[in-house]
Write a protein that holds these residues in place. Structure first.
Motif, PDB file in Angstrom:
ATOM      1  N   GLY A 266       0.790  -1.234   0.000  1.00  0.00           N
ATOM      2  CA  GLY A 266       0.000   0.000   0.000  1.00  0.00           C
ATOM      3  C   GLY A 266       0.816   1.274   0.000  1.00  0.00           C
ATOM      4  O   GLY A 266       0.336   2.322  -0.423  1.00  0.00           O
ATOM      5  N   MET A 267       2.076   1.200   0.462  1.00  0.00           N
ATOM      6  CA  MET A 267       2.907   2.404   0.569  1.00  0.00           C
ATOM      7  C   MET A 267       3.955   2.427  -0.538  1.00  0.00           C
ATOM      8  O   MET A 267       4.816   1.545  -0.603  1.00  0.00           O
ATOM      9  N   GLN A 268       3.883   3.421  -1.399  1.00  0.00           N
ATOM     10  CA  GLN A 268       4.802   3.547  -2.523  1.00  0.00           C
ATOM     11  C   GLN A 268       5.953   4.497  -2.200  1.00  0.00           C
ATOM     12  O   GLN A 268       5.842   5.338  -1.305  1.00  0.00           O
ATOM     13  N   ASN A 269       7.021   4.380  -2.968  1.00  0.00           N
ATOM     14  CA  ASN A 269       8.118   5.347  -2.880  1.00  0.00           C
ATOM     15  C   ASN A 269       7.725   6.568  -3.709  1.00  0.00           C
ATOM     16  O   ASN A 269       8.171   6.751  -4.838  1.00  0.00           O
ATOM     17  N   SER A 270       6.857   7.395  -3.130  1.00  0.00           N
ATOM     18  CA  SER A 270       6.315   8.551  -3.851  1.00  0.00           C
ATOM     19  C   SER A 270       7.392   9.571  -4.187  1.00  0.00           C
ATOM     20  O   SER A 270       7.297  10.279  -5.191  1.00  0.00           O
ATOM     21  N   GLY A 271       8.418   9.649  -3.330  1.00  0.00           N
ATOM     22  CA  GLY A 271       9.524  10.555  -3.624  1.00  0.00           C
ATOM     23  C   GLY A 271      10.219  10.171  -4.916  1.00  0.00           C
ATOM     24  O   GLY A 271      10.606  11.042  -5.716  1.00  0.00           O
ATOM     25  N   LEU A 272      10.381   8.870  -5.138  1.00  0.00           N
ATOM     26  CA  LEU A 272      10.982   8.396  -6.386  1.00  0.00           C
ATOM     27  C   LEU A 272      10.090   8.745  -7.564  1.00  0.00           C
ATOM     28  O   LEU A 272      10.567   9.218  -8.601  1.00  0.00           O
ATOM     29  N   GLY A 273       8.786   8.525  -7.419  1.00  0.00           N
ATOM     30  CA  GLY A 273       7.859   8.860  -8.498  1.00  0.00           C
ATOM     31  C   GLY A 273       7.902  10.338  -8.838  1.00  0.00           C
ATOM     32  O   GLY A 273       7.935  10.713 -10.013  1.00  0.00           O
TER      33      GLY A 273
END
Length: 325
Positions: A266-273
């Protein structure tokens, strides 16, 4: 000092929400983050490299052995990470008819690996921290190839994706810093141990700055597309958390492992995105500057959603543990 730093790091959800609120109220305070260059690279990319280096500094060769010691659970989690989230991202992008930039940005963040924040949430949820670290490590390394390939395949519905450019960025932003961190931890453990005391807090600050900058700079676009965009990203993460828990339950995994995999999926590496979506090479693929400016927005909103949902789940599961349920 160590306890103070650990306590401050553990409040990452609060810092994220405060940072986003601050950036929303006064966007100019965060605008410098996206407009700054360091040695010819955007500050956002450099900061993400620092985050990944910090992750590497906390890893040792024993962590890689942990992956081999629990292959079924790690493979199941990674499999869900790179099937449930990317397909859900494409489904919701098409279902809500998102504009090109938002649709591609949503698919991109859905194709990213799990974020290191999931390790903190797993700890707070009293789940399987060793499995969480192993899954984060595995999904991050696998993502170097899968994120460009899946983004090209799925987001290719909306625009032509340069997978090789994405691959080069993944190597520079993810692989090199992580490998460097592991190497430092292996060769200079005493030095690394001192740096690792503050590196998690530095990573939290970097994530807040990145997300705040994108939220502040994209305020007008977010307001314009708020309804469907907020709902699409919310459903993306709810799907990840729900199926990340339900599928392992069907596979008869232990409850603590089901919770861990749910958090990781459920938790993505949004900083990478956000970093990948902000690179000039990625922006150049869009039909207009306006559409390119929309691409990092889903990642910024995603970072808020998954932190809030993950923190609420952690509190709920932790309370159940206290009650012996």
């Amino acid at each position: 000092m160590q306890k103070l730093i650990d306590r401050a790091t553990g409040l990452f959800a609060i810092w994220t929400l405060l940072g986003v609120a601050w950036a929303w109220a006064v966007p100019a305070h965060f605008a410098w983050v996206t407009g700054t260059q360091v040695a010819g690279q955007s500050l956002v990319s450099v900061m993400l490299g620092v985050i990944m280096l910090g992750m590497g500094l906390t890893l040792s060769l024993d962590d890689f052995r942990h992956v081999l010691s629990m292959p079924r659970r790690v493979l199941a989690g990674a499999g869900l990470q790179f099937t449930v989230m990317p397909l859900a991202g494409l489904t919701f992008a098409m279902l809500f008819g998102l504009e090109q930039g938002l649709a591609v940005g949503l698919v991109l963040v859905a194709c990213c690996p799990g974020g290191t924040a999931s390790n903190v949430v797993t700890y707070l949820a009293r789940a399987n921290l060793a499995l969480s670290v192993s899954m984060t490590l595995c999904s991050t390394l696998v993502a170097i190839l899968l994120t460009p390939l899946l983004t090209d395949w799925l987001a290719g519905v909306f625009i032509a994706i340069d997978r090789w450019s994405l691959l080069r960025n993944m190597v520079a932003i993810v692989l090199v810093p992580v490998v460097a961190g592991v190497a430092l931890n292996t060769l200079l453990p005493n030095v690394t141990r001192r740096i690792a005391v503050v590196s998690p807090l530095v990573s939290v600050i970097a994530v807040v700055l990145i997300v705040g900058a994108i939220m502040g700079n994209s305020k007008a676009q977010i307001i314009e597309h708020a309804g469907v965009l907020l709902l699409a990203i919310l459903l993306l993460h709810l799907t990840g958390f729900a199926l990340g828990y339900a599928v392992p339950r069907l596979l008869r995994f232990a409850e603590v492992d089901c919770r861990t995999i749910s958090i990781e999926v459920g938790m993505q590496n949004s900083g990478l995105g956000a970093s990948l979506a902000s690179t000039p090479s990625f922006a150049a693929q869009f039909s207009s500057v306006a559409q390119a400016a929309l691409a990092p927005v889903p990642s910024a909103i995603s970072s808020v959603y998954h932190v809030v949902i993950g923190s609420l789940l952690a509190a709920w599961w932790s309370r159940k543990e206290d009650k012996g349920e």
